[in-house]
Motif scaffolding. Structure first.
Motif, short mmCIF file in Angstrom:
data_model
loop_
_atom_site.label_atom_id
_atom_site.label_comp_id
_atom_site.label_asym_id
_atom_site.label_seq_id
_atom_site.Cartn_x
_atom_site.Cartn_y
_atom_site.Cartn_z
N ARG A 1 1.03 22.58 49.63
CA ARG A 1 1.16 24.04 49.96
C ARG A 1 2.47 24.32 50.58
N ARG B 1 -5.37 25.52 51.04
CA ARG B 1 -4.88 24.02 51.60
C ARG B 1 -3.99 24.70 52.82
N GLU C 1 -6.44 19.66 46.46
CA GLU C 1 -5.44 20.79 46.98
C GLU C 1 -6.08 22.16 46.62
N SER C 2 -5.32 23.21 47.04
CA SER C 2 -5.76 24.54 46.44
C SER C 2 -4.80 25.72 47.32
N ASN D 1 -6.41 12.97 47.22
CA ASN D 1 -5.90 14.36 47.83
C ASN D 1 -6.30 15.22 46.86
N TRP E 1 -3.43 14.04 42.93
CA TRP E 1 -3.80 15.25 43.34
C TRP E 1 -4.85 15.90 42.47
N ALA F 1 -9.37 21.19 44.94
CA ALA F 1 -10.50 21.28 45.89
C ALA F 1 -11.89 21.94 45.34
N GLN G 1 -10.17 23.79 54.44
CA GLN G 1 -10.25 24.03 53.09
C GLN G 1 -11.48 23.61 52.28
N ASP G 2 -11.85 22.59 52.58
CA ASP G 2 -13.00 22.01 51.92
C ASP G 2 -14.26 22.66 52.40
#
Ligand code: NAP
Ligand code: G4F
Length: 349
Positions: A195, A188, A184-185, A182, A223, A226, A16-17
């Motif tokens: 997710r 994720r 997210e996206s 954390n 949360w 990202a 993800q990142d």
């Protein structure tokens, strides 16, 4: 005189990142190199999703193999090195504690040895984590809070975090730890709870599933989004001095809150679909995480841009759009179709 582009090497670019950071650095006109693992089925869907796969030079790197680290660094000759590669799933670290410690902990020591001997001028970002704080916490967690790791993953990450500090002080290297909470996206991984929820809510909404099974729904997390967090990573390496710094939103919500918000956004009531299954409980869990981003605001001028409510909406809308497109027969780079149903997956405690 023509100034040559800055060169960045991202380990774990298929995650993800890694994908969002690669996009950010390409937009800033960097020459981007990224590492992947040799696995039987290529895993470049996130880079394809962002439309950047062909703009990156891809190199093999396995954190358990020092020779592959040397080759990747000698080939790319980076100005900036972002170490995002890790066995990053806390749940799996209880199933594979030795592998997780080897890759996410010792792997970073291997990387630091290569940096020391082969590219001591590089600026290195290490992906440290809020998971290192461990359980039984309250209030805002900052750079001054002690770490009490509660999983093999957290133990491995703390080894990496401390090793970065030791190498920085011993050899005067530019090595920074980003202690990220954390984030997210829509990119994720499907095993992570946010997710998992948005993917299942999308399927329920479209009549493709009837329920969602979760473990500890009382656990709370800080949360963020990202793409905001990879901006912080970049800012950390632009700072005049190496440092250790928390990146967080200063807010937290429970897993149940996330599920409720996702269902409400889709016009559903989560009580009609939720099943609590012990299979998803961890031997030891972190029940509370909430970060203090004051230093990131002061030193980096960084603030999160996306709120919790917007994060939930972005993720739910994205998963609904993908499952709709699938029903219409469209093809796209996407993970969900290839992920096995968790009903068929056994966990060993
Ligand atoms: P992710 O999606 O799981 O990506 C992890 C990356 O590491 C993938 O590219 C993966 O390759 C690669 N990798 C795994 N094992 C490897 C090995 N043995 N050798 C080389 N590469 C390996 O994780 P993420 O969410 O992008 O997180 C990036 C980093 O930040 C991780 O180190 C994570 O622990 C840390 N972190 C994440 C969060 C968060 O909330 N996302 C918060 C704090 C810290 P494959 O694609 O082949 O699996
Ligand atoms: O989404 P999670 O698996 O993320 P977790 O454990 O917080 O780890 C993530 O964030 C860390 C930063 O703090 C990173 F370092 C790490 O790499 C990773 O990105 O679980 C969040 C919470 C846990 O308390 C878990 O027990 O959700 C709870 N949960 C409840 N039901 C579930 C489920 N988690 C998962 N994965 N699946 C469930 O069904």
């Amino acid at each position: 005189m023509v100034k040559s582009k800055k060169r960045a090497l991202i380990t774990g670019i298929t995650g993800q990142d890694g994908a969002y950071l690669a996009k950010l650095l390409l937009d800033k006109d960097y020459e981007v190199f990224g590492t992947y693992r040799r696995i039987s089925t290529p895993n470049f869907w996130r880079l394809q999703y962002l439309g950047i796969k062909e703009k990156i030079t891809i190199l093999p790197l396995e954190l358990s193999d020092s020779s592959s680290i040397i080759t990747a660094i000698e080939t790319s000759q980076p100005d900036e090195l972002y170490n995002l590669a890790a066995q990053s799933f806390v749940g799996a670290s209880f199933e594979n504690p030795i592998y997780t410690t080897d890759v996410s902990g010792l792997g970073v020591v291997r990387l630091l040895e290569v940096v020391r001997h082969h590219c001591p001028q590089v600026r290195l970002y290490q992906a440290s984590t809020s998971e290192m704080y461990g359980d039984n916490r309250s209030g805002l967690l900052s750079e001054e809070t002690s770490f009490i790791p509660s999983s093999p993953y957290a133990g491995a990450k703390l080894l990496a975090h401390n090793s970065v500090k030791i190498y920085r002080e011993s050899y005067n290297l530019f090595l920074s730890n980003g202690i990220l909470f954390n984030h997210e996206s829509p990119l994720r991984g499907l095993e992570f709870v946010t997710r998992k929820i948005t993917n299942e809510v999308a399927k329920i909404k479209l009549g493709l599933s009837k329920s969602i099974s979760l473990g500890n729904i009382n656990s709370s997390r800080d949360w963020g989004y990202a793409p905001d967090y990879v901006e912080a990573m970049w800012r950390i390496l632009q700072h005049s001095e190496p440092l250790d710094i928390v990146v967080a939103t200063n807010t937290n919500y429970t897993v149940e809150n996330f599920l409720d918000a996702a269902c409400k956004h889709a016009g559903l009531d989560y009580k009609d679909f939720l099943k609590v299954n012990k299979k998803f409980l961890r031997p030891l869990d972190v029940n509370y995480l909430r970060g203090d981003n004051s230093k990131a605001k002061d030193v980096l001028g960084w603030e999160p841009q996306v709120t919790f409510d917007n994060l939930v909406k972005i993720m739910v809308d994205s998963d609904i759009a993908r499952w709709k497109a699938y029903k219409e027969g469209k093809h796209m780079p996407w993970d969900a179709l290839h992920y096995p149903s968790e009903n068929n997956m056994i966990s060993f405690k």
